[in-house]
Design a protein around this motif. Structure first.
Motif, PDB file in Angstrom:
ATOM      1  N   SER A  43      -7.684  -6.519  -2.388  1.00  0.00           N
ATOM      2  CA  SER A  43      -7.122  -5.125  -3.025  1.00  0.00           C
ATOM      3  C   SER A  43      -7.646  -4.083  -2.231  1.00  0.00           C
ATOM      4  O   SER A  43      -8.744  -4.112  -1.704  1.00  0.00           O
ATOM      5  CB  SER A  43      -7.648  -5.164  -4.382  1.00  0.00           C
ATOM      6  N   GLY A  44      -6.873  -3.182  -2.060  1.00  0.00           N
ATOM      7  CA  GLY A  44      -7.409  -2.053  -1.177  1.00  0.00           C
ATOM      8  C   GLY A  44      -7.184  -1.957   0.474  1.00  0.00           C
ATOM      9  O   GLY A  44      -7.734  -1.288   0.980  1.00  0.00           O
ATOM     10  N   LYS A  47      -1.710  -2.830   1.834  1.00  0.00           N
ATOM     11  CA  LYS A  47      -0.506  -3.302   1.575  1.00  0.00           C
ATOM     12  C   LYS A  47       0.504  -2.194   1.294  1.00  0.00           C
ATOM     13  O   LYS A  47       1.724  -1.845   1.780  1.00  0.00           O
ATOM     14  CB  LYS A  47      -0.667  -4.487   0.583  1.00  0.00           C
ATOM     15  N   SER A  48       0.228  -1.516   0.149  1.00  0.00           N
ATOM     16  CA  SER A  48       1.077  -0.604  -0.426  1.00  0.00           C
ATOM     17  C   SER A  48       1.249   0.525   0.630  1.00  0.00           C
ATOM     18  O   SER A  48       2.480   0.978   0.792  1.00  0.00           O
ATOM     19  CB  SER A  48       0.407   0.075  -1.796  1.00  0.00           C
ATOM     20  N   THR A  49       0.229   0.850   1.387  1.00  0.00           N
ATOM     21  CA  THR A  49       0.392   1.978   2.432  1.00  0.00           C
ATOM     22  C   THR A  49       1.261   1.505   3.377  1.00  0.00           C
ATOM     23  O   THR A  49       2.142   2.329   4.117  1.00  0.00           O
ATOM     24  CB  THR A  49      -0.867   2.279   3.076  1.00  0.00           C
ATOM     25  N   GLN A  86       4.813  -0.657  -7.009  1.00  0.00           N
ATOM     26  CA  GLN A  86       3.625  -1.161  -7.686  1.00  0.00           C
ATOM     27  C   GLN A  86       3.563  -0.909  -9.384  1.00  0.00           C
ATOM     28  O   GLN A  86       3.529  -1.752 -10.279  1.00  0.00           O
ATOM     29  CB  GLN A  86       2.325  -0.806  -7.237  1.00  0.00           C
TER      30      GLN A  86
END
Ligand SMILES: Nc1ncnc2c1ncn2[C@@H]1O[C@H](COP(=O)(O)OP(=O)(O)OP(=O)(O)O)[C@@H](O)[C@H]1O
Ligand SMILES: [Mg+2]
Lengths: 257, 262
Positions: A43-44, A47-49, A86
């Motif tokens: 987490s962090g 990945k989303s970025t 997400q």
């Protein structure tokens, strides 16, 4: 020409301030058309970025992204992307069917065609009975399925999905995975898929990309050489379990470093 | 209580309010009689009701005049606010230039314009009243709308961006629907303001067939039952206007938390 090509891509948030974060660093990745890439990592780790960089929702601080031989901005304007965020991000004033129709409406499809398409997509995610409900009348997992139906509705050439099945129970999840693979086989869509689930990544992907935390970078790419088409039998395959182990060890190496 | 008819259920839940209303009237009537309160201080409810019956046509004519003025001003101010808010949401310089003044104006007692409006529009012109009401309504509606248009979640904007939606599409499909709850809460305030504006303006002259003039004239003639009947009528119109807005709100935004019934 590859569907997606990232060269030395990095992202720094709030550069120069005391809140500076190097979210992504030196990512090189080339994805062929029709590939299914899963991105997995703590987490962090960015990945989303990374998805947002590919989807032109945030500009890279360094490096270049190219999509179908175009800049991400061009690809976005050409509506090459279908994104599942997400969080479901449904519009609360639209009923379920109208939410699925939103991209079709924006793209100028006529009303009859639109509602036919929306109904088909809702059937796919097994929410036909909820077409006239408002989002707040659905559970979190159901909302997420609406978001998936919405992303699939306009048959984008690249699907960017950020933990789309995170809120689903195991059985629904496996069914949605099979549906996703079926759609991909039908449409030849390229998929970049963020997940925290190792079995999900292995079952779905042609390759699994493992990322390390801050600065997020690719530490390992695991080729998934499972036979196509994947089916429920795949989950029992000896090779499936070996690959689970490979990915798990890759992740453990990242966590320990 | 599930087996009671819907109507009885509603009455049941309203019982406390009905009780206080009826009790209040009884206490009022009783006090006036017991202490022999004079009509110029406070007439009894029965006296006001009797005046209502005898002066019905005059009262209704005055009430209709005031109500239509308030409504016209509300609509005019609302429309102007709507287009100004769109411009402010669209262009940063409009927002930065106009909003501080709008917020300042919104905190001033704008009704003080009422006596001035007469010298601008003439004593007899209905536009003076409409103008005062429109100005009064303009600022809260405009400020709230801008807030609603701009307070869309970043994720919603990103969703629209991912579809390469243009500014106008984003405005119509995202920002305006998002702003409607803000619009209605402003309109509820504006509904009350519009009657206040209209009546205060009428205090300073104009047609006799208006509630403001009716009240000042009758009070001047020491006909307090008439004045009070007009005050009660003004209150009823205020409540009616508010409820009209609420009814429209229920129809337009059935999805919103403030309206939906799970
Ligand atoms: N808009 C932003 N502004 C500043 N920092 C950000 C922003 N978005 C993300 N970050 C930072 O970038 C890093 C990576 O965030 P990101 O959301 O990409 O992680 P993730 O891998 O998707 O995590 P998760 O698995 O929890 O969803 C985090 O440290 C986060 O604080
Ligand atoms: Mg994330």
């Amino acid at each position: 020409m590859s569907a997606l090509s990232l060269r030395g891509v990095g992202k720094v948030f709030n550069p120069g301030s005391d809140q500076e974060v190097q979210a992504v660093h030196g990512v090189d990745l080339s994805v062929e058309r029709g590939e299914f890439i899963s991105v997995i990592g703590p987490s962090g780790c960015g990945k989303s970025t990374l998805l947002r960089l590919i989807g032109d929702l945030t500009p890279p601080s360094s490096g270049t992204v190219s999509v179908n031989g175009k800049t991400p901005a061009r690809a976005r304007l050409d509506r090459d992307y279908g994104m599942v965020f997400q969080s479901a991000t449904l519009l609360e004033w639209r009923r379920v069917a109208a939410n699925v129709e939103l991209p079709l409406e924006i793209m100028g499809m006529d009303a009859a065609e639109r509602s036919r398409q929306a109904a088909a997509m809702l059937g796919l995610v097994q929410l036909d009975r909820f077409a006239n409900h408002y989002p707040w009348q659905l559970s979190g997992g159901m909302q997420q399925r609406v978001a998936i139906a919405r992303a699939l509705a306009f048959k984008p050439s690249i699907l960017l999905m950020d933990e789309p099945f995170g809120a689903l129970d195991e059985m629904t999840r496996e069914r949605m995975q099979s549906e996703l693979l079926r759609i991909r086989a039908e449409t030849g869509t390229t998929v970049v898929f963020v997940t925290h689930s190792i079995p999900e990544a292995v079952f779905l992907s042609t390759r699994v990309v493992i990322m390390s935390p801050r600065p997020g970078t690719i530490t390992e790419v695991v080729d998934i050489d499972l036979p196509e088409p994947r089916s429920d039998d795949t989950r029992e395959d000896q090779r499936f379990f070996e690959l689970l182990t490979d990915v798990r060890e890759g992740l453990r190496a990242v966590e320990d470093s | 209580m599930t087996d009671r008819p819907e109507f009885l259920r509603k009455v049941y839940f309203r019982l406390p309010a009905i009780g206080i209303f009826v009790g209040g009237l009884i206490v009022w009537e009783g006090m006036v009689r017991a202490f022999d309160i004079k009509g110029f201080i406070l007439p009894a409810p029965t006296a006001i009701a009797a005046t209502f019956a005898s002066e019905t046509s005059d009262l209704l004519a005055a009430g209709a005049g005031t109500f239509s003025t308030a409504l016209a001003g509300l609509l005019l101010g609302g429309f102007l606010a709507f287009f100004t808010a769109l411009a402010a949401a669209r262009w940063r310089f409009v927002r930065d230039g106009a909003l501080p003044f709008a917020i300042a104006a919104n905190s001033t007692p704008i009704v003080v314009l009422a006596p001035i409006a007469n010298s601008w529009f003439g004593l007899r012109s209905p536009f003076g009243s409409i103008f005062v009401v429109a100005v009064l309504v303009f600022f809260p509606v405009m400020i709230n709308l801008v807030r609603g248009l701009l307070s869309v979640e970043a994720s919603g904007i990103e969703l629209m961006e991912s579809y390469a939606a243009g500014r106008r599409t984003t405005l119509w499909k995202l920002q305006l629907p998002n702003a409607t709850p803000y619009l209605f809460s402003a309109l509820k305030v504006a509904a009350a303001l519009s009657l206040i504006g209209a009546i205060v303006k009428e205090f300073f002259g104009g047609s006799q067939e208006r509630l403001g003039q009716y009240i000042t004239t009758k009070a001047g003639l020491l006909q307090f039952e008439e004045a009070w009947a007009a005050i009660v009528l003004a209150s009823l119109f205020g409540i009616a206007l508010y409820n009209i807005v609420v009814l429209i709100e229920r129809r337009v935004i059935p999805w919103h938390v403030s309206v939906r019934n799970a």
